[in-house]
Design a protein around this motif. Structure first.
Motif, PDB file in Angstrom:
ATOM      1  N   ARG A 166      44.459  30.489  63.382  1.00  0.00           N
ATOM      2  CA  ARG A 166      45.288  29.533  64.126  1.00  0.00           C
ATOM      3  C   ARG A 166      44.773  28.134  63.833  1.00  0.00           C
ATOM      4  O   ARG A 166      43.560  27.893  63.796  1.00  0.00           O
ATOM      5  CB  ARG A 166      45.204  29.799  65.637  1.00  0.00           C
ATOM      6  N   MET A 181      55.533  45.348  62.347  1.00  0.00           N
ATOM      7  CA  MET A 181      55.322  44.521  63.540  1.00  0.00           C
ATOM      8  C   MET A 181      56.520  44.645  64.478  1.00  0.00           C
ATOM      9  O   MET A 181      56.366  44.759  65.707  1.00  0.00           O
ATOM     10  CB  MET A 181      55.128  43.049  63.138  1.00  0.00           C
ATOM     11  N   SER A 184      51.317  37.051  57.411  1.00  0.00           N
ATOM     12  CA  SER A 184      51.700  38.447  57.713  1.00  0.00           C
ATOM     13  C   SER A 184      53.035  38.831  57.079  1.00  0.00           C
ATOM     14  O   SER A 184      53.566  39.914  57.358  1.00  0.00           O
ATOM     15  CB  SER A 184      51.793  38.649  59.229  1.00  0.00           C
ATOM     16  N   HIS A 217      52.680  29.399  57.495  1.00  0.00           N
ATOM     17  CA  HIS A 217      52.444  30.497  58.451  1.00  0.00           C
ATOM     18  C   HIS A 217      53.145  31.787  57.991  1.00  0.00           C
ATOM     19  O   HIS A 217      53.988  32.338  58.692  1.00  0.00           O
ATOM     20  CB  HIS A 217      52.915  30.103  59.857  1.00  0.00           C
ATOM     21  N   LEU A 229      49.403  44.447  60.622  1.00  0.00           N
ATOM     22  CA  LEU A 229      49.528  43.306  59.714  1.00  0.00           C
ATOM     23  C   LEU A 229      48.208  42.926  59.037  1.00  0.00           C
ATOM     24  O   LEU A 229      48.158  41.992  58.242  1.00  0.00           O
ATOM     25  CB  LEU A 229      50.120  42.084  60.447  1.00  0.00           C
ATOM     26  N   ARG A 243      55.909  43.176  58.205  1.00  0.00           N
ATOM     27  CA  ARG A 243      56.797  42.564  59.207  1.00  0.00           C
ATOM     28  C   ARG A 243      57.678  43.626  59.874  1.00  0.00           C
ATOM     29  O   ARG A 243      57.933  43.574  61.085  1.00  0.00           O
ATOM     30  CB  ARG A 243      57.653  41.473  58.548  1.00  0.00           C
ATOM     31  N   PRO A 252      55.591  34.781  68.009  1.00  0.00           N
ATOM     32  CA  PRO A 252      54.249  34.277  68.351  1.00  0.00           C
ATOM     33  C   PRO A 252      54.184  32.766  68.548  1.00  0.00           C
ATOM     34  O   PRO A 252      53.111  32.230  68.825  1.00  0.00           O
ATOM     35  CB  PRO A 252      53.387  34.717  67.149  1.00  0.00           C
ATOM     36  N   GLY A 278      53.454  39.864  66.906  1.00  0.00           N
ATOM     37  CA  GLY A 278      52.303  39.220  66.275  1.00  0.00           C
ATOM     38  C   GLY A 278      51.035  39.675  66.976  1.00  0.00           C
ATOM     39  O   GLY A 278      51.088  40.134  68.134  1.00  0.00           O
ATOM     40  N   VAL A 279      49.930  39.539  66.274  1.00  0.00           N
ATOM     41  CA  VAL A 279      48.667  39.936  66.899  1.00  0.00           C
ATOM     42  C   VAL A 279      48.135  38.798  67.777  1.00  0.00           C
ATOM     43  O   VAL A 279      47.582  39.030  68.846  1.00  0.00           O
ATOM     44  CB  VAL A 279      47.641  40.417  65.836  1.00  0.00           C
ATOM     45  N   GLY A 280      48.320  37.557  67.311  1.00  0.00           N
ATOM     46  CA  GLY A 280      47.898  36.405  68.103  1.00  0.00           C
ATOM     47  C   GLY A 280      48.808  36.282  69.318  1.00  0.00           C
ATOM     48  O   GLY A 280      50.009  36.531  69.221  1.00  0.00           O
TER      49      GLY A 280
HETATM   50  C1  DGY Z   1      50.165  36.802  64.202  1.00  0.00           C
HETATM   51  O1  DGY Z   1      50.436  38.000  64.152  1.00  0.00           O
HETATM   52  O2  DGY Z   1      49.509  36.332  65.105  1.00  0.00           O
HETATM   53  C2  DGY Z   1      50.664  35.946  63.101  1.00  0.00           C
HETATM   54  O3  DGY Z   1      50.210  34.666  63.167  1.00  0.00           O
HETATM   55  C3  DGY Z   1      52.172  35.968  63.039  1.00  0.00           C
HETATM   56  O4  DGY Z   1      52.460  36.887  62.137  1.00  0.00           O
END
Ligand code: DGY
Length: 328
Positions: free
Chosen positions: A239, A298, A289, A286, A101, A295, A54, A76-78
């Motif tokens: 973020r 993910m 998650s 950071h 996550l 993890r 990410p 990652g979700v972001g």
């Molecule tokens: C996300 O998933 O966006 C986190 O910041 C990274 O794990």
């Protein structure tokens, strides 16, 4: 058979093996840390698929240099690391890993709430430094969470998981600000929807659960920080750039508020960064998650998304459906 690259070592090695088992030629970068931009450019040469971290910057420059790159599966979700418009314009499909996550990030958010509200890290530092001179009636007083108000900015999956923990587990009252009303959650958790400024003014703890977009960049600026209650806690597990960092530094220096921060404008924080010297902030690198199970999930989901795209099927977590055209 396609040529793909995984830009950092995944927490579960079996995930990447699934790409090989499906017959793809896989380049695995054997380092858990992200690649520098020039290395990422080299790694993607001749690759159709990229499983990206990410923080890998996937912008028009990289996409133009690598027209062969068709699929980006973000770990990652972001996905603010990807210029999604540039990808869409070039027909590049982008996916993320939502859902798997949320509970881990919510756990970490609560850890930061507790650490900042009950001054856990300051207490640890004081104790280790030999500054604890005995019981004191006013030593490191903090916020009683029970009966206090949490303001959730964003009530998606992660915001909801945080609300459940803090409202049901700690007996907090909840406000939320979000694009849409969530009547079911309001009923279940006794939450009330509020405008951002009302939320900031009425909350003892404010937690952020928004993606970084052009609309959310700098959303919490000097005015918003000034609207927060004296002694309140701000937690950011979303973020860094959602909060105006210079304005936050001012508010933390004044000691008007405290913060728990897992994300920053520039990561890693450079040596000598002013946040590092502030007792009023609890900082983590950071890792929101970074539950082992989350993890691994993910990694599995990012691989699944990539495999689906490589097979010509619509992946479950497509970020830019506009780029999807049914294969002939
Ligand atoms: C996300 O998933 O966006 C986190 O910041 C990274 O794990």
């Amino acid at each position: 058979m396609a040529r793909v690259v995984v830009s950092a070592r995944l927490p579960d090695p079996t995930a990447a093996q699934r790409l090989r088992a499906a017959g793809h030629e896989v380049l695995l970068r054997d380092d858990p840390r992200p690649a520098a931009p020039e290395e990422l450019l080299r790694l993607t040469a001749g690759r159709e698929g990229l499983l990206a971290m990410p923080v890998d910057r996937i912008d028009a420059r990289l996409l133009d240099a690598r027209p062969e790159l068709r699929f980006v599966a973000n770990f990652g979700v972001g996905h603010d690391n990807v210029d999604v418009d540039a990808a869409t314009a070039r027909g590049v499909l982008v996916t993320n890993t939502p859902g798997v996550l949320s509970e881990a990030v919510a756990d970490h958010c609560v850890a930061l709430v507790l650490a900042a509200a009950r001054r856990v890290v300051e207490g640890d530092r004081l104790t280790r430094a030999g500054g604890w001179t005995g019981f004191s009636t006013d030593l490191l007083l903090g916020i009683d969470l029970s009966g206090a108000t949490v303001g959730l900015v964003g009530l998606g999956r992660i915001g909801t998981a945080v609300a459940r923990r803090l409202v049901l587990g700690f007996g907090m009252r909840g406000l939320y600000a979000g694009r849409s009303a969530r009547p079911q959650l309001e009923a279940e958790l006794g939450l009330r929807r509020a405008e951002l400024h009302e939320l900031l003014a009425r909350s003892d703890v404010v937690t952020l659960h928004l993606p970084l977009t052009e609309q959310t960049r700098g959303l919490i600026g000097a005015r918003e920080l000034a609207a927060m209650r004296e002694g309140a806690v701000l937690v950011n597990v979303a973020r860094g750039p959602i909060v105006d960092e210079p304005a936050l530094l001012e508010a933390l220096r004044d000691g008007r508020i405290r913060a728990g921060l897992d994300v920053f404008d520039h990561e890693p924080l450079p040596p000598g960064h002013p946040l590092l010297a502030l007792e009023t902030a609890v900082l983590t690198p950071h890792i929101a998650s970074a539950g082992r199970r989350s993890r691994a999930a993910m990694a599995a989901l990012a691989v699944h998304n990539l495999l689906e795209m490589l097979a010509g099927r619509r992946p479950p977590n497509l970020v830019n459906p506009e780029a999807w055209t049914t294969p002939a």
